[in-house]
Structures are given as structure tokens and as C-alpha cells.
Design a protein around this motif. Structure first.
Motif, PDB file in Angstrom:
ATOM      1  N   SER A  73       0.823  -1.214   0.000  1.00 43.83           N
ATOM      2  CA  SER A  73       0.000   0.000   0.000  1.00 43.83           C
ATOM      3  C   SER A  73       0.854   1.261   0.000  1.00 43.83           C
ATOM      4  CB  SER A  73      -0.935  -0.001   1.212  1.00 43.83           C
ATOM      5  OG  SER A  73      -1.809  -1.099   1.181  1.00 43.83           O
ATOM      6  N   VAL A  74       1.911   1.280   0.805  1.00 42.48           N
ATOM      7  CA  VAL A  74       2.761   2.474   0.885  1.00 42.48           C
ATOM      8  C   VAL A  74       3.498   2.702  -0.431  1.00 42.48           C
ATOM      9  CG1 VAL A  74       4.801   3.457   1.999  1.00 42.48           C
ATOM     10  CG2 VAL A  74       3.013   2.397   3.385  1.00 42.48           C
ATOM     11  N   VAL A  75       4.091   1.651  -0.984  1.00 41.34           N
ATOM     12  CA  VAL A  75       4.811   1.801  -2.256  1.00 41.34           C
ATOM     13  C   VAL A  75       3.852   2.196  -3.377  1.00 41.34           C
ATOM     14  CG1 VAL A  75       6.170   0.585  -4.001  1.00 41.34           C
ATOM     15  CG2 VAL A  75       6.624   0.192  -1.581  1.00 41.34           C
ATOM     16  N   THR A  76       2.678   1.571  -3.420  1.00 39.32           N
ATOM     17  CA  THR A  76       1.689   1.914  -4.434  1.00 39.32           C
ATOM     18  C   THR A  76       1.265   3.368  -4.320  1.00 39.32           C
ATOM     19  OG1 THR A  76       0.834  -0.351  -4.480  1.00 39.32           O
ATOM     20  CG2 THR A  76      -0.597   1.365  -5.344  1.00 39.32           C
ATOM     21  N   THR A  77       1.051   3.833  -3.092  1.00 37.08           N
ATOM     22  CA  THR A  77       0.628   5.220  -2.877  1.00 37.08           C
ATOM     23  C   THR A  77       1.698   6.202  -3.325  1.00 37.08           C
ATOM     24  OG1 THR A  77      -0.756   4.548  -1.009  1.00 37.08           O
ATOM     25  CG2 THR A  77      -0.170   6.867  -1.154  1.00 37.08           C
ATOM     26  N   LEU A  78       2.940   5.956  -2.946  1.00 36.34           N
ATOM     27  CA  LEU A  78       4.028   6.870  -3.318  1.00 36.34           C
ATOM     28  C   LEU A  78       4.208   6.934  -4.832  1.00 36.34           C
ATOM     29  CD1 LEU A  78       6.675   6.027  -0.560  1.00 36.34           C
ATOM     30  CD2 LEU A  78       5.152   8.008  -0.680  1.00 36.34           C
ATOM     31  N   LEU A  79       4.214   5.771  -5.479  1.00 35.69           N
ATOM     32  CA  LEU A  79       4.350   5.748  -6.933  1.00 35.69           C
ATOM     33  C   LEU A  79       3.155   6.419  -7.618  1.00 35.69           C
ATOM     34  CD1 LEU A  79       5.766   2.156  -7.576  1.00 35.69           C
ATOM     35  CD2 LEU A  79       6.978   4.321  -7.788  1.00 35.69           C
ATOM     36  N   SER A  80       1.968   6.182  -7.100  1.00 33.00           N
ATOM     37  CA  SER A  80       0.761   6.772  -7.690  1.00 33.00           C
ATOM     38  C   SER A  80       0.800   8.286  -7.610  1.00 33.00           C
ATOM     39  CB  SER A  80      -0.488   6.244  -6.979  1.00 33.00           C
ATOM     40  OG  SER A  80      -0.644   4.865  -7.174  1.00 33.00           O
ATOM     41  N   LEU A  81       1.186   8.817  -6.456  1.00 30.92           N
ATOM     42  CA  LEU A  81       1.235  10.272  -6.299  1.00 30.92           C
ATOM     43  C   LEU A  81       2.240  10.894  -7.266  1.00 30.92           C
ATOM     44  CD1 LEU A  81       1.071  10.716  -2.417  1.00 30.92           C
ATOM     45  CD2 LEU A  81      -0.781  10.862  -4.085  1.00 30.92           C
ATOM     46  N   THR A 202      -5.834   6.318  -2.757  1.00 35.25           N
ATOM     47  CA  THR A 202      -4.960   5.255  -3.251  1.00 35.25           C
ATOM     48  C   THR A 202      -4.621   4.251  -2.157  1.00 35.25           C
ATOM     49  OG1 THR A 202      -3.983   6.843  -4.797  1.00 35.25           O
ATOM     50  CG2 THR A 202      -2.807   4.784  -4.458  1.00 35.25           C
ATOM     51  N   PHE A 203      -4.328   4.744  -0.960  1.00 31.68           N
ATOM     52  CA  PHE A 203      -3.968   3.855   0.141  1.00 31.68           C
ATOM     53  C   PHE A 203      -5.134   2.933   0.496  1.00 31.68           C
ATOM     54  CE2 PHE A 203      -3.514   2.661   4.588  1.00 31.68           C
ATOM     55  CZ  PHE A 203      -2.200   2.246   4.640  1.00 31.68           C
ATOM     56  N   LEU A 204      -6.332   3.502   0.585  1.00 36.58           N
ATOM     57  CA  LEU A 204      -7.506   2.685   0.919  1.00 36.58           C
ATOM     58  C   LEU A 204      -7.764   1.630  -0.150  1.00 36.58           C
ATOM     59  CD1 LEU A 204     -10.028   5.320   2.344  1.00 36.58           C
ATOM     60  CD2 LEU A 204      -8.468   3.829   3.588  1.00 36.58           C
ATOM     61  N   ASN A 205      -7.679   2.040  -1.419  1.00 40.25           N
ATOM     62  CA  ASN A 205      -7.908   1.077  -2.508  1.00 40.25           C
ATOM     63  C   ASN A 205      -6.871  -0.039  -2.495  1.00 40.25           C
ATOM     64  OD1 ASN A 205     -10.160   2.419  -3.464  1.00 40.25           O
ATOM     65  ND2 ASN A 205      -9.026   3.630  -4.962  1.00 40.25           N
ATOM     66  N   SER A 206      -5.620   0.324  -2.261  1.00 35.71           N
ATOM     67  CA  SER A 206      -4.560  -0.684  -2.261  1.00 35.71           C
ATOM     68  C   SER A 206      -4.669  -1.595  -1.043  1.00 35.71           C
ATOM     69  CB  SER A 206      -3.192   0.005  -2.282  1.00 35.71           C
ATOM     70  OG  SER A 206      -2.148  -0.944  -2.284  1.00 35.71           O
ATOM     71  N   TRP A 207      -4.958  -1.035   0.121  1.00 36.31           N
ATOM     72  CA  TRP A 207      -5.062  -1.830   1.351  1.00 36.31           C
ATOM     73  C   TRP A 207      -6.199  -2.839   1.248  1.00 36.31           C
ATOM     74  CZ3 TRP A 207      -1.989  -2.021   5.657  1.00 36.31           C
ATOM     75  CH2 TRP A 207      -2.495  -2.682   6.775  1.00 36.31           C
ATOM     76  N   ASN A 208      -7.313  -2.440   0.629  1.00 30.21           N
ATOM     77  CA  ASN A 208      -8.488  -3.300   0.537  1.00 30.21           C
ATOM     78  C   ASN A 208      -8.547  -4.119  -0.752  1.00 30.21           C
ATOM     79  OD1 ASN A 208      -9.593  -2.370   3.021  1.00 30.21           O
ATOM     80  ND2 ASN A 208     -10.338  -0.530   1.995  1.00 30.21           N
ATOM     81  N   ASN A 209      -7.520  -4.001  -1.581  1.00 27.82           N
ATOM     82  CA  ASN A 209      -7.517  -4.720  -2.854  1.00 27.82           C
ATOM     83  C   ASN A 209      -7.529  -6.239  -2.606  1.00 27.82           C
ATOM     84  OD1 ASN A 209      -7.406  -5.276  -5.560  1.00 27.82           O
ATOM     85  ND2 ASN A 209      -5.229  -4.786  -5.780  1.00 27.82           N
ATOM     86  N   LEU A 252      -7.949  -0.491  11.449  1.00 26.27           N
ATOM     87  CA  LEU A 252      -7.260   0.556  12.206  1.00 26.27           C
ATOM     88  C   LEU A 252      -6.294   1.391  11.363  1.00 26.27           C
ATOM     89  CD1 LEU A 252      -6.580  -1.248  15.625  1.00 26.27           C
ATOM     90  CD2 LEU A 252      -8.304   0.486  15.096  1.00 26.27           C
ATOM     91  N   PRO A 253      -5.410   0.788  10.536  1.00 27.63           N
ATOM     92  CA  PRO A 253      -4.494   1.632   9.741  1.00 27.63           C
ATOM     93  C   PRO A 253      -5.212   2.571   8.788  1.00 27.63           C
ATOM     94  CG  PRO A 253      -3.734  -0.640   9.786  1.00 27.63           C
ATOM     95  CD  PRO A 253      -5.111  -0.640  10.369  1.00 27.63           C
ATOM     96  N   THR A 254      -6.266   2.085   8.113  1.00 28.10           N
ATOM     97  CA  THR A 254      -6.981   2.941   7.173  1.00 28.10           C
ATOM     98  C   THR A 254      -7.726   4.048   7.905  1.00 28.10           C
ATOM     99  OG1 THR A 254      -8.864   1.411   7.223  1.00 28.10           O
ATOM    100  CG2 THR A 254      -7.240   1.103   5.479  1.00 28.10           C
ATOM    101  N   ALA A 255      -8.317   3.723   9.057  1.00 28.14           N
ATOM    102  CA  ALA A 255      -9.001   4.752   9.834  1.00 28.14           C
ATOM    103  C   ALA A 255      -8.015   5.794  10.336  1.00 28.14           C
ATOM    104  CB  ALA A 255      -9.744   4.116  11.010  1.00 28.14           C
ATOM    105  N   LEU A 256      -6.835   5.352  10.758  1.00 32.74           N
ATOM    106  CA  LEU A 256      -5.816   6.277  11.246  1.00 32.74           C
ATOM    107  C   LEU A 256      -5.357   7.226  10.141  1.00 32.74           C
ATOM    108  CD1 LEU A 256      -3.988   7.047  13.641  1.00 32.74           C
ATOM    109  CD2 LEU A 256      -2.318   5.393  12.786  1.00 32.74           C
ATOM    110  N   VAL A 257      -5.103   6.682   8.950  1.00 34.03           N
ATOM    111  CA  VAL A 257      -4.693   7.519   7.822  1.00 34.03           C
ATOM    112  C   VAL A 257      -5.764   8.547   7.490  1.00 34.03           C
ATOM    113  CG1 VAL A 257      -4.219   7.500   5.329  1.00 34.03           C
ATOM    114  CG2 VAL A 257      -3.140   5.811   6.824  1.00 34.03           C
ATOM    115  N   PHE A 258      -7.015   8.120   7.493  1.00 33.00           N
ATOM    116  CA  PHE A 258      -8.091   9.043   7.137  1.00 33.00           C
ATOM    117  C   PHE A 258      -8.250  10.148   8.183  1.00 33.00           C
ATOM    118  CE2 PHE A 258     -12.516  10.441   7.267  1.00 33.00           C
ATOM    119  CZ  PHE A 258     -12.678  10.871   5.965  1.00 33.00           C
TER     120      PHE A 258
END
Length: 274
Positions: A73-81, A202-209, A252-258
Motif C-alpha cells: 500500500s505504501v509503495v503503491t501510494t508513493l508511486l501513484s502520487l 490510493t492507500f484505501l484502494n490498495s489496502w483493501n484490494n 485501524l491503519p486505514t481509519a488512522l490515515v483518514f
């Protein structure tokens, strides 16, 4: 008349909020109960939360699954941004006769369902496995590469860039900044609200993929959290209390990020440039 209308509005919003939050509350309550209590539909908190969590971590490698999901999720988010913002910036800032045509093709690709691309993608990564093993099947790279950016994110950044003050770019060019310097030193800091909104999405989509990792990941040690939870519920007699505990930990991680980035998320979704 106005007072009764206000009461009706608040009542309606309260009911809508309760309906929206009830599944989340039921998930938390269920994680504290035994499986039989969850099956009965008990809505009162129990005393088995610690036991459910202990059983979860003793029965499956939850830490490894959390690490796999976090890494992807973190790598996907960074590359996506980076990629989506650069593409959206380029589509809006630079003039070209062909850019609108290319952008329209990009938008048209949004109409192609991912299910239609899964077989060709799997075949492609299966062939790559024989040449470059760390980019092939059953690797984190195989999950990240097809999903690290989307046409929607590029569209999102382009639309937000329309409100970007172009005079700042001209001032930067006059001061001698290169095009990369303009992007990294002026554009990115100014568009931080848009980056925050895109990061959350992006993080939510990747985490829940679930679907693509299910196809491309084959080893238990590479399993992500959604796959692990799916396996927990696939037995003949699943432990629903344990499953709900796993879902709470996963949430918890997705809620924390949001919650950390919610103000920037709202500003980014409304097109705010700061």
C-alpha cells in the motif's frame, strides 16, 4: 414552521448517520463476543476480545499479512502520487495538439473493467517470471505495477491543476528554475491538499484490494490482509469472533490515515489549492 423543519432535518440526519455507522459498531461489538453470540446477532459487548485476538495471532501469521499489505500500500501510494501528479501536471501545463486526444483515450480506458484485463495481465507476469523473477508471479511487484496509478487519479490531478496559479510557474522560470524544479519546489508544495486526498484514496484502494492479489499471490507468506481474512471465513465452521477481530485490526491503519489527513482530504476533494 422553520423549527419543525429543522427538527425533521436533524432527525433524518441522525437516522442516516446511525445507519451508516451501525456496521462499524456491529463489527466492534462482534469482535468482543464468541462465534455463537455473533451468529445469534448479539448487539451487546462481550468479554472475549483479548481471547479472540490471541487466537487470531496464534492461528495465522497476522503480522506478516499486515506487513505485506503495508508494504504494497505504501509503495503503491508513493508511486501513484508521483506518476499521476506528473501526468496531470503535464496534461494541463503544457500545450500540445495531441494531448487532448491522448487524454480522451486515457479517460476511455476507465470504461474497461479490471476483470477484462486480469487474464492478459496474468499471462504477461507469468512470462516475466521466467526472465525477471522478482517482477513475476507471487511477488509484491506483480501486485503494485498494474495498480500503482489509474486514469481517475490522473484526471483528478489535472482537474485540480486547472486552479493552480500559473503566474507562480512563470515567476519560477524567470528566477531560473528548471521544469523539474518547478514541479518539485512549486507545484508539489502548493498542491498538498490534492496530494493528501489522492493519497487517502490510493492507500484505501490498495489496502483493501482483493481480486488481483488473490490471482497473482500464491504463497502463504506473501498473503495480504484481505486474503488472510477471506481464508479465515472459508472453513466449515468459521470463528466469527476471531474474524471480526481480524477485521477490526485491519481497519485501524486505514481509519488512522483518514483521521490524520481528513482536513486535507476535504480540501483536496473540493479543489482547494494552498
Amino acid at each position: 414552521m422553520k423549527e419543525s423543519k429543522r427538527i425533521f432535518t436533524y432527525l433524518f440526519l441522525t437516522i442516516a448517520a446511525f445507519i451508516s455507522i451501525f456496521p462499524f459498531l456491529w463489527m466492534i461489538v462482534s469482535s468482543t463476543n464468541q462465534s455463537v453470540d455473533v451468529t445469534k446477532g448479539t448487539l451487546l459487548p462481550g468479554t472475549h476480545l483479548v481471547k479472540n485476538i490471541n487466537n487470531l495471532f496464534s492461528s495465522v501469521d497476522m503480522w506478516q499479512a499486515l506487513w505485506n499489505s503495508a508494504k504494497i500500500s505504501v509503495v503503491t501510494t508513493l508511486l501513484s502520487l508521483l506518476v499521476a501528479s506528473a501526468a496531470g501536471y503535464g496534461f494541463e501545463m503544457y500545450r500540445s495538439r495531441a494531448k487532448d486526444f491522448v487524454f480522451n483515450i486515457l479517460l476511455a480506458s476507465m470504461m474497461i473493467p479490471f476483470a477484462a484485463m486480469m487474464v492478459p495481465l496474468f499471462q504477461m507476469f507469468a512470462k516475466i517470471s521466467g526472465v525477471v523473477p522478482f517482477l513475476g508471479i507471487d511477488t509484491a511487484a506483480a501486485v503494485i505495477l498494474p495498480t500503482f496509478t489509474t486514469a481517475f487519479l490522473i484526471f483528478f490531478f489535472r482537474q485540480s491543476t486547472k486552479m493552480f496559479p500559473k503566474d507562480m510557474m512563470e515567476a519560477g522560470r524567470i528566477d531560473g528554475l528548471s521544469e523539474l524544479g518547478l514541479f518539485f519546489r512549486i507545484y508539489m508544495p502548493t498542491m498538498k491538499s490534492t496530494y493528501a486526498a489522492a493519497a487517502i484514496i490510493t492507500f484505501l484502494n490498495s489496502w483493501n484490494n482483493y481480486l488481483w492479489p488473490l490471482i497473482v499471490l500464491q504463497s502463504p507468506e506473501n498473503m495480504t490482509v484481505p486474503l488472510l481474512i477471506s481464508n479465515l471465513g472459508s472453513g466449515y465452521s468459521p470463528d466469527y469472533g476471531l474474524i471480526m477481530s481480524a477485521i477490526v485490526i485491519t481497519t485501524l491503519p486505514t481509519a488512522l490515515v483518514f483521521f490524520i489527513m481528513q482536513k486535507q482530504f476535504v480540501a483536496g476533494m473540493t479543489g482547494s489549492v494552498k
